[in-house]
Design an enzyme around this catalytic site. Structure first.
Site, PDB file in Angstrom:
ATOM      1  N   TYR A 282       3.119 -10.050   0.718  1.00 45.44           N
ATOM      2  CA  TYR A 282       2.475  -8.928   0.027  1.00 45.44           C
ATOM      3  C   TYR A 282       1.368  -8.314   0.893  1.00 45.44           C
ATOM      4  O   TYR A 282       1.220  -7.091   0.943  1.00 45.44           O
ATOM      5  CB  TYR A 282       1.929  -9.375  -1.333  1.00 45.44           C
ATOM      6  CG  TYR A 282       1.683  -8.198  -2.249  1.00 45.44           C
ATOM      7  CD1 TYR A 282       2.742  -7.521  -2.843  1.00 45.44           C
ATOM      8  CD2 TYR A 282       0.403  -7.740  -2.497  1.00 45.44           C
ATOM      9  CE1 TYR A 282       2.536  -6.423  -3.651  1.00 45.44           C
ATOM     10  CE2 TYR A 282       0.180  -6.640  -3.315  1.00 45.44           C
ATOM     11  CZ  TYR A 282       1.253  -5.981  -3.894  1.00 45.44           C
ATOM     12  OH  TYR A 282       1.037  -4.889  -4.680  1.00 45.44           O
TER      13      TYR A 282
ATOM     14  N   HIS B  90      -8.205  -5.720  -3.403  1.00 46.38           N
ATOM     15  CA  HIS B  90      -7.504  -6.578  -4.367  1.00 46.38           C
ATOM     16  C   HIS B  90      -7.315  -7.952  -3.757  1.00 46.38           C
ATOM     17  O   HIS B  90      -6.619  -8.093  -2.755  1.00 46.38           O
ATOM     18  CB  HIS B  90      -6.136  -5.988  -4.721  1.00 46.38           C
ATOM     19  CG  HIS B  90      -6.214  -4.841  -5.670  1.00 46.38           C
ATOM     20  ND1 HIS B  90      -5.652  -4.865  -6.921  1.00 46.38           N
ATOM     21  CD2 HIS B  90      -6.808  -3.638  -5.560  1.00 46.38           C
ATOM     22  CE1 HIS B  90      -5.900  -3.737  -7.540  1.00 46.38           C
ATOM     23  NE2 HIS B  90      -6.593  -2.957  -6.722  1.00 46.38           N
TER      24      HIS B  90
ATOM     25  N   LYS C  46       5.480  -1.137   0.162  1.00 47.73           N
ATOM     26  CA  LYS C  46       5.566  -1.260   1.616  1.00 47.73           C
ATOM     27  C   LYS C  46       5.855   0.013   2.400  1.00 47.73           C
ATOM     28  O   LYS C  46       5.676   0.040   3.614  1.00 47.73           O
ATOM     29  CB  LYS C  46       6.675  -2.274   1.979  1.00 47.73           C
ATOM     30  CG  LYS C  46       6.408  -3.685   1.507  1.00 47.73           C
ATOM     31  CD  LYS C  46       5.196  -4.243   2.191  1.00 47.73           C
ATOM     32  CE  LYS C  46       4.877  -5.646   1.772  1.00 47.73           C
ATOM     33  NZ  LYS C  46       3.490  -5.999   2.031  1.00 47.73           N
TER      34      LYS C  46
END
Ligand code: RFL
Ligand code: PHB
Length: 392
Positions: free
Chosen positions: A387, A75, A300
């Site tokens: 992220y 991604h 996470k």
């Protein structure tokens, strides 16, 4: 009673326990894994889906990346939805090329299990009544029962990788441990279905009716979540109700494209932030969800479990190679620094994207913040670099 002796007893055969076991196997440190559930149960759990580059690198360093390289979906961006619009935050472009990979925790666990099965070191599934002894001395041990037989294992280190509800952290005397925690007034209702994902990139949506998340496991299997009440019963949510509610929370252009289908899994998870400090108590070290929980908004939890294992395996190797007892304390300090940075981001993203029972002022501030992070280079960079994960 059957007596064994080994260097490290690892409690829990989730991703943290298995990754540590494999790493120690490769470092030549003898170990035994004890898991209270059956192997089939462990392999069937549906949980996380997104791996930071750091986690991919750790899995590749232990040789658990063959299927991940073939089937994982890279991604290069993540989408934030609010105010009926969708905005992309580029990951690679904002982080010098770092991205994330969609690959289910179920698959990660299977790959780790297969790798561990080749080790001469033992893994006991369905180990009941596990009990930790004398980890405040240099001669700890662990006892358990299995198939009507009692076992006693002498060891030098115990690694507690047994998740949030495990026995390891619960065995530490109350006065020796500091707990920091926060619960949130909502849960996540998740649904897995064999339909193509609505978007090639993950969508985090802040909507009037609450948060929604669009994710995937493959090009033909989707994972969706919606914010729900913390005490909702999953049985009250039919598949149709779920799909309707999801559509209401997404920008129209996205909602119109959703393909629906029967759920193959549906469950509710509570959201909490939790850290236990320190991560070392004499000869016991804690890693993964046994030591900390993050709300899933930043994806996470699994990634933190792997970074803990990276630090813990270095410390355990130094303990055996260099007789360095202090290495175990350094593990706690190093791992906690990354844990707290990650806690901050998970808490921040949860606040930014969910509806609390807040007043209009707070909601307006969130809308302004969403506008800021999506429209300024600094904002986009802050989201992207968190992220993809903090460096080790
Ligand atoms: P696990 O996976 O809970 O494994 C612990 C293992 O220990 C066993 N056990 C015991 N064994 C022996 N004796 C005892 N007394 C025991 N008690 C328990 C358990 O049976 C189990 O096999 O912890 P570990 O290894 O630390 O791994 C942590 C991750 O599982 C967790 O952080 C993630 O799933 C969190 N998470 C996500 N993390 C991500 O990085 N990316 C994501 O996209 C993401 N999405 C999620 C998530 C967690 C979710 N839920 C269900 C809380 C999405 C959701 C909905
Ligand atoms: C998932 O695919 O399960 C997933 C993705 C992103 C998150 C949490 C879970 O933040």
């Amino acid at each position: 009673m059957a007596y064994y002796s080994t260097q490290v007893v690892i409690i829990g055969a989730g991703p943290a326990g298995l990754a540590l076991a494999i790493k120690l196997d490769q470092l030549g440190v003898e170990n035994v894994v004890l898991e209270k559930r059956a192997k089939e149960y462990v392999l069937a759990r549906v949980r996380a889906g997104i791996l930071e580059q750091t986690s991919v690198d750790i899995l590749s360093s232990i040789g658990a990346d063959t299927r991940l390289n073939e089937e994982g979906i890279p991604h290069h961006g993540v989408q934030l939805a609010f105010d009926n619009t969708l905005t992309k935050i580029g990951l690679g472009v904002n982080t010098g090329g770092k991205i994330v990979t969609a690959y289910g925790q179920t698959e990660v666990t299977k790959d780790l299990c297969d790798l561990r099965a080749r080790s001469p070191n033992k893994t006991f599934y369905e180990a009941k009544d596990i009990s930790l002894h004398d980890f405040d001395t240099s001669a700890p041990s662990v006892t358990f029962n299995r198939d009507g037989k009692s076992y006693h294992i002498d060891c030098q280190i115990i690694a507690g990788c047994d998740g949030y509800h495990g026995v390891s952290r619960a065995s530490v005397p109350k006065g020796a441990i500091n707990i920091f925690e926060k619960s949130y007034p909502f849960g996540w209702l998740g649904l897995l279905a064999d339909v193509p994902p609505v978007s090639a990139e993950i969508i985090y949506a802040n909507a009037d009716r609450g948060f929604a998340l669009c994710s995937m496991r493959s090009w033909s299997r989707s994972r969706y979540y919606i914010q729900c009440k913390p005490d909702d019963d999953v049985k009250q949510w039919s598949d149709d109700m779920f799909w309707d509610e999801l559509r209401h929370r997404l920008p129209e252009a996205v909602a119109d494209k959703i393909q629906t289908g029967p759920s193959i899994e549906k469950s509710i998870a509570p959201l909490r932030s939790f850290v236990a400090e320190p991560l070392r108590f004499g000869r016991l070290v804690l890693a993964g969800d046994a030591a900390h929980i993050v709300p899933p908004t930043g994806a996470k939890g699994l990634n933190l479990a792997f970074s803990d294992i990276y630090y813990a395996s270095e410390a355990i190797a130094a303990f055996f190679d260099e007789k360095d007892e202090e290495a175990l304390s350094h593990y706690s300090e190093r791992a906690l620094k990354r844990v707290w940075k990650t806690q901050r981001f998970s808490w921040y993203l949860t606040n930014l994207t969910h509806r609390f029972t807040e007043d209009t002022f707070e909601q307006r501030v969130k809308e302004a913040e969403l506008g800021y992070v999506t429209s300024t280079p600094t904002g986009r960079q802050m989201i992207a670099e968190n992220y993809v994960g903090m460096p080790l």
